[in-house]
Write a protein that holds these residues in place. Sequence first.
Motif, PDB file in Angstrom:
ATOM      1  N   TYR A  77      71.615  66.082  51.757  1.00  0.00           N
ATOM      2  CA  TYR A  77      72.759  65.416  51.129  1.00  0.00           C
ATOM      3  C   TYR A  77      73.938  66.377  50.994  1.00  0.00           C
ATOM      4  O   TYR A  77      75.087  66.004  51.248  1.00  0.00           O
ATOM      5  CB  TYR A  77      72.392  64.845  49.758  1.00  0.00           C
ATOM      6  CG  TYR A  77      71.562  63.589  49.802  1.00  0.00           C
ATOM      7  CD1 TYR A  77      71.645  62.682  50.850  1.00  0.00           C
ATOM      8  CD2 TYR A  77      70.669  63.299  48.778  1.00  0.00           C
ATOM      9  CE1 TYR A  77      70.880  61.533  50.880  1.00  0.00           C
ATOM     10  CE2 TYR A  77      69.899  62.147  48.806  1.00  0.00           C
ATOM     11  CZ  TYR A  77      70.010  61.272  49.860  1.00  0.00           C
ATOM     12  OH  TYR A  77      69.251  60.135  49.888  1.00  0.00           O
ATOM     13  N   LYS A 123      65.555  66.679  50.935  1.00  0.00           N
ATOM     14  CA  LYS A 123      66.479  65.542  50.938  1.00  0.00           C
ATOM     15  C   LYS A 123      67.797  65.937  50.272  1.00  0.00           C
ATOM     16  O   LYS A 123      68.880  65.625  50.787  1.00  0.00           O
ATOM     17  CB  LYS A 123      65.829  64.359  50.216  1.00  0.00           C
ATOM     18  CG  LYS A 123      66.580  63.064  50.324  1.00  0.00           C
ATOM     19  CD  LYS A 123      65.799  61.933  49.683  1.00  0.00           C
ATOM     20  CE  LYS A 123      65.918  62.039  48.194  1.00  0.00           C
ATOM     21  NZ  LYS A 123      65.470  60.856  47.472  1.00  0.00           N
ATOM     22  N   LYS A 161      61.704  61.385  55.170  1.00  0.00           N
ATOM     23  CA  LYS A 161      61.324  62.118  53.956  1.00  0.00           C
ATOM     24  C   LYS A 161      61.150  61.155  52.779  1.00  0.00           C
ATOM     25  O   LYS A 161      60.238  61.325  51.972  1.00  0.00           O
ATOM     26  CB  LYS A 161      62.351  63.194  53.636  1.00  0.00           C
ATOM     27  CG  LYS A 161      62.348  64.303  54.689  1.00  0.00           C
ATOM     28  CD  LYS A 161      63.049  65.511  54.275  1.00  0.00           C
ATOM     29  CE  LYS A 161      63.109  66.574  55.343  1.00  0.00           C
ATOM     30  NZ  LYS A 161      62.098  66.643  56.336  1.00  0.00           N
ATOM     31  N   VAL A 162      61.995  60.149  52.697  1.00  0.00           N
ATOM     32  CA  VAL A 162      61.861  59.146  51.632  1.00  0.00           C
ATOM     33  C   VAL A 162      60.545  58.395  51.798  1.00  0.00           C
ATOM     34  O   VAL A 162      59.837  58.138  50.817  1.00  0.00           O
ATOM     35  CB  VAL A 162      63.075  58.179  51.631  1.00  0.00           C
ATOM     36  CG1 VAL A 162      62.816  56.971  50.742  1.00  0.00           C
ATOM     37  CG2 VAL A 162      64.330  58.906  51.187  1.00  0.00           C
ATOM     38  N   THR A 194      61.730  66.307  48.147  1.00  0.00           N
ATOM     39  CA  THR A 194      62.928  65.939  47.386  1.00  0.00           C
ATOM     40  C   THR A 194      64.006  67.008  47.541  1.00  0.00           C
ATOM     41  O   THR A 194      65.185  66.692  47.721  1.00  0.00           O
ATOM     42  CB  THR A 194      62.576  65.732  45.900  1.00  0.00           C
ATOM     43  OG1 THR A 194      61.564  64.722  45.818  1.00  0.00           O
ATOM     44  CG2 THR A 194      63.775  65.306  45.092  1.00  0.00           C
ATOM     45  N   ILE A 226      66.175  61.936  56.722  1.00  0.00           N
ATOM     46  CA  ILE A 226      66.107  61.623  55.290  1.00  0.00           C
ATOM     47  C   ILE A 226      65.239  60.395  55.059  1.00  0.00           C
ATOM     48  O   ILE A 226      64.437  60.353  54.128  1.00  0.00           O
ATOM     49  CB  ILE A 226      67.524  61.426  54.707  1.00  0.00           C
ATOM     50  CG1 ILE A 226      68.236  62.771  54.615  1.00  0.00           C
ATOM     51  CG2 ILE A 226      67.469  60.770  53.340  1.00  0.00           C
ATOM     52  CD1 ILE A 226      69.695  62.672  54.209  1.00  0.00           C
TER      53      ILE A 226
END
Length: 170
Positions: free
Chosen positions: A63, A59, A156-157, A56, A153
Amino acid sequence: MAGNKINKFDWFSLIPHILTVFGLIVTVSVFFNEQKALRQLEQRNTIMLMQRQGLTEHKQEFYKLAESIGSLSAVLYTNNQNSQQKAIEAFYKNYFGQAFLISDAEMIRALNFLHLDLKNFQEGKISLVGNASPKVRVIRSVDKVLRVMKKSIESKVEEIQILDRKLLGK
């Protein structure tokens, strides 16, 4: 005869006591095995929660980097040198920060190309690739970084979702 009964031992009277001791031993061993299994489960869940937190944070760093890159590409369309310099500084703050450390090889390569194109833009050098202007090269590099970052990303999600399913036992 009475003395004979006193010396004679009744083994059948010991059976309930032996079964009680045996049951107690089994109960204690089951309890300790369950406690060991519970500790192992808690340890596994703690490790997965830490992994989830790390993913998280990765990520979120991406962002931040994406936001600075977006600002950078938007400012390049203006001729405001002050805004461009601030956007470049914001990008480098993220570029040399944690985002660079957590990036995979493809992401690092794309970030390095963007860095080189920004350097050429600041120095006013024309790119040897397609004889494109420095702004065009930066915009192309920004696009490449953002596409690679989006893919990273998304992975990772997916990893976070897998960890969530494991934590919830699904």
